[in-house]
Design an enzyme around this catalytic site. Sequence first.
Site, PDB file in Angstrom:
ATOM      1  N   ARG A  71      -9.972 136.822  33.568  1.00 24.64           N
ATOM      2  CA  ARG A  71      -9.229 135.592  33.323  1.00 24.64           C
ATOM      3  C   ARG A  71      -9.558 134.570  34.389  1.00 24.64           C
ATOM      4  NH1 ARG A  71      -3.333 134.708  32.108  1.00 24.64           N
ATOM      5  NH2 ARG A  71      -2.939 135.867  34.011  1.00 24.64           N
ATOM      6  N   SER A 132      -8.920 144.088  40.842  1.00 28.69           N
ATOM      7  CA  SER A 132      -7.961 145.207  40.827  1.00 28.69           C
ATOM      8  C   SER A 132      -8.614 146.572  40.966  1.00 28.69           C
ATOM      9  CB  SER A 132      -7.140 145.146  39.551  1.00 28.69           C
ATOM     10  OG  SER A 132      -6.636 143.859  39.396  1.00 28.69           O
ATOM     11  N   ASP A 186      -4.329 143.443  42.418  1.00 31.25           N
ATOM     12  CA  ASP A 186      -3.296 142.966  41.483  1.00 31.25           C
ATOM     13  C   ASP A 186      -1.879 143.330  41.925  1.00 31.25           C
ATOM     14  OD1 ASP A 186      -3.951 145.600  40.933  1.00 31.25           O
ATOM     15  OD2 ASP A 186      -3.802 145.423  38.767  1.00 31.25           O
TER      16      ASP A 186
HETATM   17  C1  GLC Z   1      -6.431 151.148  39.688  1.00 32.75           C
HETATM   18  C2  GLC Z   1      -7.104 150.407  40.838  1.00 32.75           C
HETATM   19  C3  GLC Z   1      -6.088 149.627  41.639  1.00 32.75           C
HETATM   20  C4  GLC Z   1      -5.281 148.743  40.703  1.00 32.75           C
HETATM   21  C5  GLC Z   1      -4.646 149.562  39.605  1.00 32.75           C
HETATM   22  C6  GLC Z   1      -3.849 148.730  38.622  1.00 32.75           C
HETATM   23  O1  GLC Z   1      -5.603 152.128  40.214  1.00 32.75           O
HETATM   24  O2  GLC Z   1      -7.780 151.337  41.669  1.00 32.75           O
HETATM   25  O3  GLC Z   1      -6.731 148.857  42.618  1.00 32.75           O
HETATM   26  O4  GLC Z   1      -4.290 148.068  41.434  1.00 32.75           O
HETATM   27  O5  GLC Z   1      -5.661 150.250  38.898  1.00 32.75           O
HETATM   28  O6  GLC Z   1      -4.628 147.768  37.995  1.00 32.75           O
END
Ligand code: GLC
Length: 475
Positions: A71, A132, A186
Amino acid sequence: MNDVEETLALFKINQDQLQLVKGRMRERLEEGLKSKSTSTIKMLPSFVYLTPDGTERGKYLALDLGGTNFRAMLVRFKKQRYRLYHKIYTIPLEFMQGTGEELFDHLAQCICDFLDYMGLKKARLPAGFTFSFPCEQAAIDTGTLVTWTKGFKATDCEGHDVVNMLQEAIKRRNEFDLDIVALINDAVGTMMSCAYEDPQCEIGMIAGTGTNLCYMEELKNIEKIDQRNVPTKRDEETHEAEEDKQNAGANKKKTEVNSVVSKMCINTEWGGLGDDGCLDDIITSFDVEVDKNSINQGKQRFEKLTSGMYLGEIVRRVLLDLTRRGLLFKGHVTETLKTPGIFETKYLSQIESDRLALLQVRSILQQLGLLSTCHDSIIVKAVCGAVSRRAAQLCGAGLAAVVDKIRENRKLDHLSITVGIDGALYKLHPRFSQVLKETVRDLAPQCDVTFLPSEEGSGKGAALIAAVARRKQEM
Ligand code: GLC
């Protein structure tokens, strides 16, 4: 107990087991903060020291990569309000699992399209990049990808600075310029976006495709960071004095500034709990199969028990087993049932909805090519219920460990705290949130935990962090 009940019982976790999970989480959280830690929970410093204070102003670009979509957003803050414009781009599997260069070139192309669309190609806006995945950071605006999680495995990215990779891709394109001032997980973005609304929010949690949690930890407990690089109280006081001149209501700011120098947000990456075998006593043979067939075998074991990317697949494997044993679908093992990934987690949310009559459950199954009787639908619903309940309980046990740790950090008998939370499992599943809350209440009775669903965590949160980071750069 009949055969179906016996299978479902494998997913039941009692209070004692949950206490054990809480304890194991706690031990690894502590371990992960140490300097040469080998903890399965990475406890990554985020270099986010402070939560927003409402003085954030201006226009920021926020970029978000974490699932199947990318996004691009423009966020504008004005007088404690914000506006957000965005565009969603899908990431084709060939980029998720191709080369890093292709993936980042694709992102640069999406950003270019967005800037064109917004008429901002010449603006060179400050940008926050929500990425993320676990990144080892040495500053707010850099980060080395430790390992891919969820469905990603693009080559030549692990061990590389992802901000640099994006900047290089932008350079190769040679059409626009960006100033990436912050790299954000995130969970951290979620915490920040909720802290904008509620100053008691010091935890961010994701219960979606993946699972994760971040929280504000006392700097003195984070052995692994070089405390000399941390902003000093004097820096902050200078900043405070400047702001005081412009801002008459300085009292609120004083408390916040004090907390600036004493805490940092830690991205726990708690999805890695169990990678050392510590959850083997609750892991079922179905979970073992899901893990074996994943692209990161042996990794993210807690995530594989609790998050959207995997719950549907666990359910499918249970249904397949029950069918093979003649206990479901009249023993007809169809190709559909044998297809990995066919049973998406969104079906769990639909099937478990109380508003849905059994007939509708049957029609969902039918769409999946599974012809069911009424009795079959009852079983399918029970399987979904057992798998999602366990997920919520495990997350609850993990969260209980964190809130108790924060309470003890502050030497309090009672802690009142807010968790900013995001993710489809929390927001869309009919029971997940309730079970999560009950579990935390039972396992951390001295903590009063409020859940605040985040609004645009990765967009607003990233932009807020970019705003705060830029404020620091300018000091
Ligand atoms: C996975 C990633 C982490 C992220 C999570 C939620 O666990 O390793 O960094 O925050 O997914 O998206």
